[in-house]
Design a protein around this motif. Structure first.
Motif, short mmCIF file in Angstrom:
data_model
loop_
_atom_site.label_atom_id
_atom_site.label_comp_id
_atom_site.label_asym_id
_atom_site.label_seq_id
_atom_site.Cartn_x
_atom_site.Cartn_y
_atom_site.Cartn_z
N SER A 67 -26.68 12.58 3.61
CA SER A 67 -26.88 13.86 2.92
C SER A 67 -25.85 14.91 3.34
CB SER A 67 -28.28 14.40 3.22
OG SER A 67 -28.46 14.56 4.63
N ALA A 68 -24.97 14.56 4.27
CA ALA A 68 -23.97 15.53 4.75
C ALA A 68 -23.05 15.93 3.60
CB ALA A 68 -23.16 14.93 5.90
N GLU A 69 -22.71 17.22 3.53
CA GLU A 69 -21.83 17.71 2.48
C GLU A 69 -20.39 17.75 2.98
OE1 GLU A 69 -23.25 21.47 1.09
OE2 GLU A 69 -24.67 20.52 -0.29
N ARG B 159 -23.27 -5.58 2.23
CA ARG B 159 -23.02 -6.47 1.11
C ARG B 159 -24.28 -7.13 0.57
NH1 ARG B 159 -17.95 -7.93 0.11
NH2 ARG B 159 -18.59 -10.02 -0.60
N THR B 160 -25.36 -7.12 1.36
CA THR B 160 -26.62 -7.75 0.93
C THR B 160 -27.61 -6.73 0.38
OG1 THR B 160 -26.34 -9.48 2.61
CG2 THR B 160 -28.55 -9.18 1.67
N THR B 161 -27.82 -5.65 1.13
CA THR B 161 -28.84 -4.67 0.75
C THR B 161 -28.29 -3.48 -0.01
OG1 THR B 161 -28.61 -3.41 2.82
CG2 THR B 161 -30.10 -5.31 2.84
N GLY B 162 -26.97 -3.25 0.06
CA GLY B 162 -26.39 -2.08 -0.58
C GLY B 162 -26.57 -0.81 0.21
N GLU B 163 -27.17 -0.89 1.40
CA GLU B 163 -27.37 0.30 2.23
C GLU B 163 -26.03 0.91 2.62
OE1 GLU B 163 -29.64 1.62 6.38
OE2 GLU B 163 -29.59 -0.47 5.75
N ALA C 194 -11.80 17.86 -5.43
CA ALA C 194 -12.59 18.09 -6.64
C ALA C 194 -13.82 18.95 -6.40
CB ALA C 194 -13.02 16.75 -7.24
N GLY C 195 -14.04 19.37 -5.14
CA GLY C 195 -15.18 20.20 -4.83
C GLY C 195 -16.02 19.64 -3.70
N LYS C 196 -17.22 20.22 -3.53
CA LYS C 196 -18.11 19.82 -2.44
C LYS C 196 -19.16 18.85 -2.96
CE LYS C 196 -19.10 22.88 0.64
NZ LYS C 196 -19.65 24.04 1.38
N PHE C 197 -19.38 17.76 -2.18
CA PHE C 197 -20.32 16.73 -2.58
C PHE C 197 -21.09 16.23 -1.37
CE2 PHE C 197 -16.68 16.49 -5.42
CZ PHE C 197 -17.24 16.42 -6.68
N ARG C 198 -22.28 15.67 -1.64
CA ARG C 198 -22.98 14.91 -0.61
C ARG C 198 -22.25 13.58 -0.40
NH1 ARG C 198 -29.17 15.05 -0.14
NH2 ARG C 198 -28.84 12.80 -0.12
N ALA C 199 -22.33 13.05 0.81
CA ALA C 199 -21.64 11.80 1.11
C ALA C 199 -22.13 10.67 0.21
CB ALA C 199 -21.83 11.45 2.58
N ASP C 200 -23.45 10.57 0.01
CA ASP C 200 -23.96 9.48 -0.82
C ASP C 200 -23.58 9.66 -2.29
OD1 ASP C 200 -25.60 11.66 -1.19
OD2 ASP C 200 -27.47 10.61 -0.74
N ALA C 201 -23.43 10.91 -2.73
CA ALA C 201 -23.00 11.15 -4.11
C ALA C 201 -21.55 10.70 -4.31
CB ALA C 201 -23.16 12.62 -4.47
N LEU C 202 -20.72 10.94 -3.30
CA LEU C 202 -19.34 10.48 -3.38
C LEU C 202 -19.27 8.97 -3.42
CD1 LEU C 202 -17.18 12.75 -1.02
CD2 LEU C 202 -16.93 12.43 -3.48
N ALA C 203 -20.12 8.33 -2.63
CA ALA C 203 -20.13 6.86 -2.60
C ALA C 203 -20.42 6.29 -3.98
CB ALA C 203 -21.16 6.37 -1.59
N ALA C 204 -21.30 6.96 -4.72
CA ALA C 204 -21.67 6.50 -6.06
C ALA C 204 -20.50 6.62 -7.04
CB ALA C 204 -22.88 7.28 -6.58
N LYS C 205 -19.53 7.49 -6.74
CA LYS C 205 -18.39 7.71 -7.63
C LYS C 205 -17.22 6.77 -7.33
CE LYS C 205 -19.42 12.67 -8.09
NZ LYS C 205 -19.70 12.68 -9.55
N VAL C 206 -17.29 6.01 -6.24
CA VAL C 206 -16.18 5.13 -5.87
C VAL C 206 -16.05 4.00 -6.89
CG1 VAL C 206 -15.30 3.53 -4.12
CG2 VAL C 206 -16.40 5.67 -3.43
#
Length: 234
Positions: free
Chosen positions: A78-80, A140-144, A85-97
């Motif tokens: 949840s760290a910002e 690679r197994t759980t996606g965590e 391109a601006g400020k994002f949560r770490a997990d939100a950035l991961a979803a954009k990769v």
């Protein structure tokens, strides 16, 4: 090698208690990141640190950057963080990769072989000099997901950042070995002097086992079908 004892604020604010525990009268409360800065001031290497969003963690990052010491510090998903391109949560950035950006790399050898994960790195927009990046690890197994704030005076290859991030497992394994083999965690921590002596001796015993193991392996390498001797076997 060195060690510090985390003293709760309830102890440092009670003079009678810290005197009974054998603490120096100039003892003040310090968070774990602040204790890490003491190691830096003493010229020690700091490994296996986990950053939080606290002010103390920010001070630790600043202290490392002032010394031009690269770091890979785990942060909450949840760290910002700030990118171009601006400020994002770490997990939100991961979803954009993009899918093709992820790379399969080993975080180091474990008991059952290499630990392979998917990794991606994103450049961060920081006013401070140096290379600031967000390293993302995906199981690679759980996606965590796990995220790391990285700094280096000059840009470091992804493989280097992954190797440093993976060293945390080795730190955890070292703690487990110190507890299981040398009684690192068996002191009752009632007085500071006895704690200091106990931990010092436990660390010395573990270091001795590690050196004997390394020397034995150098003199008598294991056969191909056998793993090298472990500290437990020594």
């Amino acid at each position: 090698m060195d060690r510090e004892l985390y003293i709760p604020r309830s102890w440092t604010s009670d003079p009678a208690r810290w005197r009974a525990a054998g603490l120096n009268q100039d003892t003040v409360f310090a968070t774990k990141p602040e204790l890490a800065v003491r190691f830096l001031d003493a010229g020690h290497h700091v490994a296996g640190s986990r950053a939080t969003r606290s002010t103390a963690a920010t001070k630790l990052r600043s202290a490392l950057e002032e010394r031009q010491a690269g770091y890979v510090l785990a942060v909450a998903r949840s760290a910002e963080v700030t990118t171009a391109a601006g400020k994002f949560r770490a997990d939100a950035l991961a979803a954009k990769v993009p899918r093709q950006t992820w790379q399969k790399l080993s975080a180091g050898a474990g008991a059952k072989g290499h630990r392979f994960y998917d990794w991606a790195v994103i450049d961060l927009a920081e006013a401070r000099p140096g290379s600031h990046r967000l390293l993302i690890c995906r199981n690679r197994t759980t996606g965590e997901l796990a995220s790391y704030h990285c700094f280096s005076p000059v840009p470091a290859p992804l493989a280097t950042l992954v190797r440093v991030a993976g060293s945390r497992w080795r730190v955890e394994e070292t703690f487990q070995a110190g507890k299981g083999l040398a009684g690192l965690d068996e002191h009752q921590v009632r007085r500071y002097t006895s704690w200091s002596r106990w931990v010092t001796l436990a660390m010395l015993a573990h270091a001795f086992l590690s050196l004997v193991r390394a020397d034995e392996y150098a003199r008598h390498p294991a056969q191909d079908e056998l793993i090298p001797l472990t500290c437990n076997e020594i």
